[in-house]
Design a protein around this motif. Structure first.
Motif, PDB file in Angstrom:
ATOM      1  N   LEU A   1      34.949  58.679  81.610  1.00 30.35           N
ATOM      2  CA  LEU A   1      35.114  58.614  80.152  1.00 30.35           C
ATOM      3  C   LEU A   1      35.694  57.270  79.726  1.00 30.35           C
ATOM      4  O   LEU A   1      35.275  56.698  78.718  1.00 30.35           O
ATOM      5  CB  LEU A   1      35.983  59.775  79.657  1.00 30.35           C
TER       6      LEU A   1
ATOM      7  N   ALA B   1      33.836  54.716  77.297  1.00 29.30           N
ATOM      8  CA  ALA B   1      34.478  54.288  76.042  1.00 29.30           C
ATOM      9  C   ALA B   1      34.542  52.763  75.952  1.00 29.30           C
ATOM     10  O   ALA B   1      34.501  52.198  74.876  1.00 29.30           O
ATOM     11  CB  ALA B   1      35.877  54.886  75.938  1.00 29.30           C
TER      12      ALA B   1
ATOM     13  N   ALA C   1      43.717  55.399  82.581  1.00 32.08           N
ATOM     14  CA  ALA C   1      42.952  56.633  82.359  1.00 32.08           C
ATOM     15  C   ALA C   1      43.013  57.540  83.588  1.00 32.08           C
ATOM     16  O   ALA C   1      43.099  58.755  83.458  1.00 32.08           O
ATOM     17  CB  ALA C   1      41.505  56.303  82.026  1.00 32.08           C
TER      18      ALA C   1
ATOM     19  N   THR D   1      32.008  59.481  73.096  1.00 34.67           N
ATOM     20  CA  THR D   1      32.215  59.078  74.493  1.00 34.67           C
ATOM     21  C   THR D   1      31.775  60.195  75.436  1.00 34.67           C
ATOM     22  O   THR D   1      31.069  59.958  76.411  1.00 34.67           O
ATOM     23  CB  THR D   1      33.705  58.731  74.724  1.00 34.67           C
ATOM     24  N   VAL D   2      32.185  61.393  75.121  1.00 33.61           N
ATOM     25  CA  VAL D   2      31.806  62.540  75.960  1.00 33.61           C
ATOM     26  C   VAL D   2      30.283  62.684  75.977  1.00 33.61           C
ATOM     27  O   VAL D   2      29.673  62.910  77.030  1.00 33.61           O
ATOM     28  CB  VAL D   2      32.471  63.834  75.438  1.00 33.61           C
TER      29      VAL D   2
ATOM     30  N   GLY E   1      34.164  57.570  69.102  1.00 38.97           N
ATOM     31  CA  GLY E   1      35.444  58.164  69.449  1.00 38.97           C
ATOM     32  C   GLY E   1      35.260  59.105  70.599  1.00 38.97           C
ATOM     33  O   GLY E   1      34.294  58.977  71.372  1.00 38.97           O
ATOM     34  N   PHE E   2      36.159  60.037  70.696  1.00 33.30           N
ATOM     35  CA  PHE E   2      36.151  60.933  71.846  1.00 33.30           C
ATOM     36  C   PHE E   2      34.819  61.662  72.000  1.00 33.30           C
ATOM     37  O   PHE E   2      34.245  61.698  73.079  1.00 33.30           O
ATOM     38  CB  PHE E   2      37.280  61.955  71.714  1.00 33.30           C
ATOM     39  N   TRP E   3      34.307  62.237  70.916  1.00 39.01           N
ATOM     40  CA  TRP E   3      33.103  63.076  71.034  1.00 39.01           C
ATOM     41  C   TRP E   3      31.888  62.246  71.409  1.00 39.01           C
ATOM     42  O   TRP E   3      31.055  62.674  72.199  1.00 39.01           O
ATOM     43  CB  TRP E   3      32.879  63.858  69.740  1.00 39.01           C
TER      44      TRP E   3
ATOM     45  N   ARG F   1      28.546  59.828  78.101  1.00 39.68           N
ATOM     46  CA  ARG F   1      28.842  59.669  79.526  1.00 39.68           C
ATOM     47  C   ARG F   1      27.621  59.971  80.387  1.00 39.68           C
ATOM     48  O   ARG F   1      26.960  60.971  80.215  1.00 39.68           O
ATOM     49  CB  ARG F   1      29.985  60.603  79.947  1.00 39.68           C
TER      50      ARG F   1
ATOM     51  N   THR G   1      47.992  60.935  82.900  1.00 36.90           N
ATOM     52  CA  THR G   1      46.825  61.158  82.029  1.00 36.90           C
ATOM     53  C   THR G   1      45.929  62.259  82.598  1.00 36.90           C
ATOM     54  O   THR G   1      45.265  62.955  81.844  1.00 36.90           O
ATOM     55  CB  THR G   1      46.007  59.866  81.895  1.00 36.90           C
TER      56      THR G   1
ATOM     57  N   ASN H   1      38.039  61.291  84.162  1.00 38.46           N
ATOM     58  CA  ASN H   1      38.742  60.336  83.293  1.00 38.46           C
ATOM     59  C   ASN H   1      38.213  58.915  83.509  1.00 38.46           C
ATOM     60  O   ASN H   1      38.115  58.141  82.565  1.00 38.46           O
ATOM     61  CB  ASN H   1      40.258  60.374  83.552  1.00 38.46           C
TER      62      ASN H   1
END
Ligand SMILES: Cc1cc2nc3c(=O)[nH]c(=O)nc-3n(C[C@H](O)[C@H](O)[C@H](O)COP(=O)(O)O)c2cc1C
Length: 245
Positions: free
Chosen positions: A202, A206, A88, A62-63, A58-60, A66, A103, A199
Motif C-alpha cells: 500500500l 500510494a 509503513a 490506493t487500496v 487517498g486510502f480507498w 494496489r 504501523t 503495508n
C-alpha cells in the motif's frame, strides 16, 4: 501434550523449506477448494456500492490500485521514499507500557518479524544488505557486498529482485512468540508478516511505485545472505519495490 504434538511447529518449519534438490511439501489435495465462498440463500444480501470514479487520491484509491508489479525502471528511490516504506512496514507509532506499537499489528504485540533490506538503487544509501533497527529508526549495514545476483538466484531466479531498487527481507524469530503461544506462534509469525507485506504494497502504491511480495525462495540461501541461522531466526517473506515504467 505428546512430544510429537509439541514439535509440530518446528517440523513444519523444517519440512516446508525449499531446497535446491526439492521444493518439498508435495502438492495439495487433488480436488481444489472453491476460491470464493458464497451464501446465495442468505436472508439479506446488501450490494456494496461501487467506488466513486473521481475524488482525491487517498486510502480507498490506493487500496483499489494496489497490484503486484514486477517490472521496474532503473530510477533511483529517494531516501525519503525509503523512509516512508520503512515507516509503513514497521514504524513505531505509540508506546504502551513496555511495548512499542507499530504501523503493522502483531499478535500479543510481540513483533517476531525483523526487516532486512537488500539495497540496489537508493539515493544516499550504498548498495548492500542492511538490517532495519526499529528503535533507532536506522539501517545497519550487514555487508556491502553486491548480493543482488545471489538473492535473485535464491528467489528461484525471479528477475524482479535484481531489477528492484530495494528488496525487503522479513525474518521470523520464533522465540519471541513461542514462550507465550508455543507452537501456535508460527501461525502468528506468518500472519504478522502478511500484514507487513500488505503495508509495503500500500505504501509503494500510494507513492506511485511498484511492489511485489515473494514467498518463493530457497530458505537457507536467503538466510545465509542476511546472516541468520535459519532456526533461531529464519526468512519468511520478501518484497521488492521499484519505480514503474
Ligand atoms: C504470500 C505471497 C507470496 C507471493 N509470492 C510471489 C512470488 O514468489 N513471486 C511472484 O511473482 N509473486 C508472488 N506473490 C504475488 C502474487 O502472485 C499476487 O499477489 C497474485 O498473483 C495476485 O495479484 P495482485 O497482487 O496483483 O492482486 C505472492 C503473494 C503473496 C501474498
Amino acid at each position: 501434550m505428546t512430544k510429537k504434538t509439541k514439535e509440530i511447529g518446528d517440523r513444519y518449519q523444517e519440512e516446508t523449506k525449499y531446497h535446491r534438490d526439492s521444493l518439498g511439501g508435495g502438492f495439495g489435495p487433488a480436488e481444489r477448494t472453491a476460491p470464493f465462498k458464497e451464501y446465495p440463500d442468505a436472508q439479506s444480501i446488501i450490494p456494496v456500492p461501487a467506488l466513486p470514479e473521481t475524488g482525491p487520491a487517498g486510502f480507498w484509491e490506493t487500496v483499489a490500485r494496489r497490484r503486484s508489479e514486477r517490472d521496474f525502471t532503473a530510477e533511483t528511490l529517494t531516501l525519503q521514499e525509503l523512509a516512508l516504506l520503512l515507516f509503513a512496514v514497521q514504524g513505531v507509532t505509540a508506546k504502551h507500557g513496555g511495548y512499542l506499537l507499530r504501523t503493522s499489528p502483531s499478535a500479543g504485540a510481540l513483533y517476531p518479524v525483523e526487516t532486512y533490506l537488500l539495497v540496489n538503487n537508493v539515493e544516499s544509501v550504498a548498495g548492500g544488505v542492511y538490517h532495519y533497527n526499529i528503535i533507532q529508526n536506522s539501517l545497519e549495514l550487514i555487508t556491502a557486498a553486491d548480493l543482488a545476483k545471489e538473492l535473485t538466484a535464491a528467489a528461484l531466479g525471479q528477475r524482479m529482485v535484481a531489477d528492484s531498487a530495494v528488496t525487503f527481507i522479513w525474518t521470523g524469530i520464533p522465540g519471541r512468540s513461542k514462550w507465550k503461544y508455543h507452537e501456535r506462534a508460527y501461525r502468528y509469525i506468518y500472519l504478522d508478516a502478511g500484514h507487513i507485506g500488505q503495508n509495503l504494497y500500500l505504501a509503494a502504491t500510494a507513492l506511485g511505485m511498484g511492489c511485489c511480495t515473494i514467498g518463493a525462495f530457497f530458505d537457507e540461501e536467503v538466510n545465509s545472505i542476511i546472516g541468520v541461522d535459519g532456526k533461531q531466526e529464519t526468512a519468511v517473506y520478501m518484497g521488492v519495490v521499484g519505480k514503474l515504467p
